[in-house]
Design a protein around this motif. Structure first.
Motif, PDB file in Angstrom:
ATOM      1  N   MET A 112       0.864  -1.192   0.000  1.00 47.57           N
ATOM      2  CA  MET A 112       0.000   0.000   0.000  1.00 47.57           C
ATOM      3  C   MET A 112       0.892   1.230   0.000  1.00 47.57           C
ATOM      4  O   MET A 112       1.863   1.290   0.744  1.00 47.57           O
ATOM      5  CB  MET A 112      -0.891   0.026   1.250  1.00 47.57           C
ATOM      6  CG  MET A 112      -1.890  -1.100   1.295  1.00 47.57           C
ATOM      7  SD  MET A 112      -2.799  -1.159   2.853  1.00 47.57           S
ATOM      8  CE  MET A 112      -3.552   0.410   2.898  1.00 47.57           C
ATOM      9  N   GLU A 113       0.534   2.179  -0.835  1.00 50.44           N
ATOM     10  CA  GLU A 113       1.266   3.433  -0.878  1.00 50.44           C
ATOM     11  C   GLU A 113       0.243   4.557  -0.957  1.00 50.44           C
ATOM     12  O   GLU A 113      -0.689   4.508  -1.759  1.00 50.44           O
ATOM     13  CB  GLU A 113       2.182   3.468  -2.106  1.00 50.44           C
ATOM     14  CG  GLU A 113       3.013   4.723  -2.191  1.00 50.44           C
ATOM     15  CD  GLU A 113       3.858   4.773  -3.450  1.00 50.44           C
ATOM     16  OE1 GLU A 113       4.324   5.868  -3.775  1.00 50.44           O
ATOM     17  OE2 GLU A 113       4.016   3.732  -4.100  1.00 50.44           O
ATOM     18  N   GLN A 114       0.413   5.517  -0.065  1.00 52.29           N
ATOM     19  CA  GLN A 114      -0.513   6.654  -0.049  1.00 52.29           C
ATOM     20  C   GLN A 114       0.245   7.885  -0.524  1.00 52.29           C
ATOM     21  O   GLN A 114       1.055   8.447   0.205  1.00 52.29           O
ATOM     22  CB  GLN A 114      -1.059   6.901   1.358  1.00 52.29           C
ATOM     23  CG  GLN A 114      -1.971   8.103   1.474  1.00 52.29           C
ATOM     24  CD  GLN A 114      -3.259   7.950   0.692  1.00 52.29           C
ATOM     25  OE1 GLN A 114      -3.993   7.014   0.915  1.00 52.29           O
ATOM     26  NE2 GLN A 114      -3.500   8.849  -0.233  1.00 52.29           N
ATOM     27  N   PRO A 115       0.014   8.335  -1.758  1.00 53.57           N
ATOM     28  CA  PRO A 115       0.660   9.579  -2.206  1.00 53.57           C
ATOM     29  C   PRO A 115       0.117  10.755  -1.392  1.00 53.57           C
ATOM     30  O   PRO A 115      -1.044  10.778  -0.982  1.00 53.57           O
ATOM     31  CB  PRO A 115       0.253   9.705  -3.673  1.00 53.57           C
ATOM     32  CG  PRO A 115      -0.258   8.365  -4.070  1.00 53.57           C
ATOM     33  CD  PRO A 115      -0.765   7.713  -2.827  1.00 53.57           C
ATOM     34  N   ILE A 168      -5.999  18.657  -3.615  1.00 52.18           N
ATOM     35  CA  ILE A 168      -5.959  17.606  -4.632  1.00 52.18           C
ATOM     36  C   ILE A 168      -5.755  16.304  -3.876  1.00 52.18           C
ATOM     37  O   ILE A 168      -4.703  16.090  -3.261  1.00 52.18           O
ATOM     38  CB  ILE A 168      -4.824  17.828  -5.638  1.00 52.18           C
ATOM     39  CG1 ILE A 168      -5.046  19.138  -6.391  1.00 52.18           C
ATOM     40  CG2 ILE A 168      -4.727  16.662  -6.599  1.00 52.18           C
ATOM     41  CD1 ILE A 168      -3.913  19.518  -7.314  1.00 52.18           C
ATOM     42  N   LEU A 169      -6.779  15.476  -3.888  1.00 53.99           N
ATOM     43  CA  LEU A 169      -6.716  14.202  -3.171  1.00 53.99           C
ATOM     44  C   LEU A 169      -6.239  13.116  -4.118  1.00 53.99           C
ATOM     45  O   LEU A 169      -6.670  13.041  -5.270  1.00 53.99           O
ATOM     46  CB  LEU A 169      -8.096  13.851  -2.605  1.00 53.99           C
ATOM     47  CG  LEU A 169      -8.721  14.885  -1.669  1.00 53.99           C
ATOM     48  CD1 LEU A 169     -10.107  14.436  -1.255  1.00 53.99           C
ATOM     49  CD2 LEU A 169      -7.857  15.096  -0.452  1.00 53.99           C
ATOM     50  N   ARG A 170      -5.363  12.280  -3.631  1.00 59.11           N
ATOM     51  CA  ARG A 170      -4.845  11.168  -4.444  1.00 59.11           C
ATOM     52  C   ARG A 170      -5.221   9.869  -3.735  1.00 59.11           C
ATOM     53  O   ARG A 170      -4.926   9.705  -2.554  1.00 59.11           O
ATOM     54  CB  ARG A 170      -3.339  11.276  -4.588  1.00 59.11           C
ATOM     55  CG  ARG A 170      -2.945  12.503  -5.397  1.00 59.11           C
ATOM     56  CD  ARG A 170      -1.491  12.446  -5.795  1.00 59.11           C
ATOM     57  NE  ARG A 170      -1.198  13.514  -6.712  1.00 59.11           N
ATOM     58  CZ  ARG A 170      -0.635  14.658  -6.366  1.00 59.11           C
ATOM     59  NH1 ARG A 170      -0.323  14.873  -5.129  1.00 59.11           N
ATOM     60  NH2 ARG A 170      -0.381  15.569  -7.265  1.00 59.11           N
ATOM     61  N   PRO A 171      -5.862   8.930  -4.467  1.00 59.03           N
ATOM     62  CA  PRO A 171      -6.257   7.679  -3.833  1.00 59.03           C
ATOM     63  C   PRO A 171      -5.031   6.814  -3.548  1.00 59.03           C
ATOM     64  O   PRO A 171      -3.978   6.978  -4.175  1.00 59.03           O
ATOM     65  CB  PRO A 171      -7.178   7.019  -4.861  1.00 59.03           C
ATOM     66  CG  PRO A 171      -6.756   7.598  -6.166  1.00 59.03           C
ATOM     67  CD  PRO A 171      -6.280   8.989  -5.877  1.00 59.03           C
ATOM     68  N   PRO A 172      -5.158   5.890  -2.590  1.00 63.44           N
ATOM     69  CA  PRO A 172      -4.020   5.022  -2.294  1.00 63.44           C
ATOM     70  C   PRO A 172      -3.742   4.057  -3.457  1.00 63.44           C
ATOM     71  O   PRO A 172      -4.629   3.675  -4.199  1.00 63.44           O
ATOM     72  CB  PRO A 172      -4.448   4.271  -1.038  1.00 63.44           C
ATOM     73  CG  PRO A 172      -5.933   4.365  -1.022  1.00 63.44           C
ATOM     74  CD  PRO A 172      -6.292   5.622  -1.720  1.00 63.44           C
ATOM     75  N   ILE A 173      -2.491   3.668  -3.597  1.00 61.75           N
ATOM     76  CA  ILE A 173      -2.080   2.707  -4.621  1.00 61.75           C
ATOM     77  C   ILE A 173      -1.938   1.352  -3.930  1.00 61.75           C
ATOM     78  O   ILE A 173      -1.143   1.204  -2.995  1.00 61.75           O
ATOM     79  CB  ILE A 173      -0.754   3.130  -5.271  1.00 61.75           C
ATOM     80  CG1 ILE A 173      -0.927   4.501  -5.945  1.00 61.75           C
ATOM     81  CG2 ILE A 173      -0.281   2.086  -6.262  1.00 61.75           C
ATOM     82  CD1 ILE A 173       0.369   5.104  -6.436  1.00 61.75           C
ATOM     83  N   LEU A 174      -2.730   0.391  -4.369  1.00 60.94           N
ATOM     84  CA  LEU A 174      -2.738  -0.939  -3.757  1.00 60.94           C
ATOM     85  C   LEU A 174      -2.234  -1.960  -4.772  1.00 60.94           C
ATOM     86  O   LEU A 174      -2.659  -1.962  -5.926  1.00 60.94           O
ATOM     87  CB  LEU A 174      -4.145  -1.329  -3.315  1.00 60.94           C
ATOM     88  CG  LEU A 174      -4.826  -0.416  -2.294  1.00 60.94           C
ATOM     89  CD1 LEU A 174      -6.252  -0.856  -2.078  1.00 60.94           C
ATOM     90  CD2 LEU A 174      -4.079  -0.431  -0.993  1.00 60.94           C
ATOM     91  N   GLN A 175      -1.315  -2.816  -4.327  1.00 58.83           N
ATOM     92  CA  GLN A 175      -0.853  -3.935  -5.146  1.00 58.83           C
ATOM     93  C   GLN A 175      -0.952  -5.190  -4.280  1.00 58.83           C
ATOM     94  O   GLN A 175      -0.412  -5.222  -3.172  1.00 58.83           O
ATOM     95  CB  GLN A 175       0.590  -3.733  -5.605  1.00 58.83           C
ATOM     96  CG  GLN A 175       0.729  -2.630  -6.627  1.00 58.83           C
ATOM     97  CD  GLN A 175       2.164  -2.481  -7.092  1.00 58.83           C
ATOM     98  OE1 GLN A 175       3.076  -3.038  -6.507  1.00 58.83           O
ATOM     99  NE2 GLN A 175       2.341  -1.724  -8.161  1.00 58.83           N
TER     100      GLN A 175
END
Length: 190
Positions: free
Chosen positions: A26-29, A154-161
């Protein structure tokens, strides 16, 4: 005597598992807030003050008078002079009426009139110059207009792998069965 017997040995089957654990990343920009503070508007107004300078007392003290003051002073002086003249005429008339009592009333009156002289008016000056100065400041008006803050996030959704896990089975040890006959040798001697 030994009897033949059957000996059985078993080796169980052993299973093994290859487990590959699942991986979740999980990465939250970071979001961008974009904050802006709008500058406030400050207005300061002060109307002009009122300065009053009244020099009428000073002008009066040095003999400079307005036309109304001059007219009033002359009228007062005329009335006073008229009253004094009436009093003097009455006094002189009384003295002339009493001429039969002796004395030289006409010569005395002429001598007194010759000595009369009006001294000049000398203005008296003191520490007070006679100038009245007053100042009234205008009231200060302060207006503040707050414009506040602007925010454009500016909201950025989390990146899930996600990598799912795997389980693979394998045989670590195969099963075996050993069967032996033990004690087949018979002793013939009895």
């Amino acid at each position: 005597m030994q009897l033949p017997r059957i000996q059985i040995q078993q080796t169980p089957m052993l299973l093994g598992l290859n487990i590959q654990k699942p991986v979740q990343e999980m990465e939250q920009p970071k979001a961008e807030l974009n904050l802006r503070q709008e500058p406030a508007v400050l207005e300061i107004r002060q109307p002009q003050g009122t300065l009053s300078i009244d020099s009428s007392r000073a002008r009066y003290n040095i003999g400079l008078r307005t036309s109304m003051e001059f007219s009033d002073a002359n009228a007062e002086h005329g009335v006073q002079s008229w009253l004094e003249a009436i009093a003097q005429s009455g006094s002189e008339g009384d003295r002339l009426a009493a001429i039969e009592q002796g004395g030289n009333a006409i010569a005395d009156i002429a001598f007194e009139r010759g000595l009369e002289s009006n001294p000049p008016d000398i203005p008296v000056s003191g520490s007070d110059e006679g100038v009245d100065i007053s100042y009234q400041a205008g009231k200060v008006e302060i207006n503040i207009e707050r414009r506040g803050m602007r925010m454009d996030p500016i909201l950025r959704p989390p990146i899930l792998q996600y990598t799912p896990g795997k389980v693979e089975g394998y045989v670590r040890q195969w099963n075996k069965v050993n069967i032996e006959v033990v004690g087949l040798h018979v002793n013939q001697t009895l």
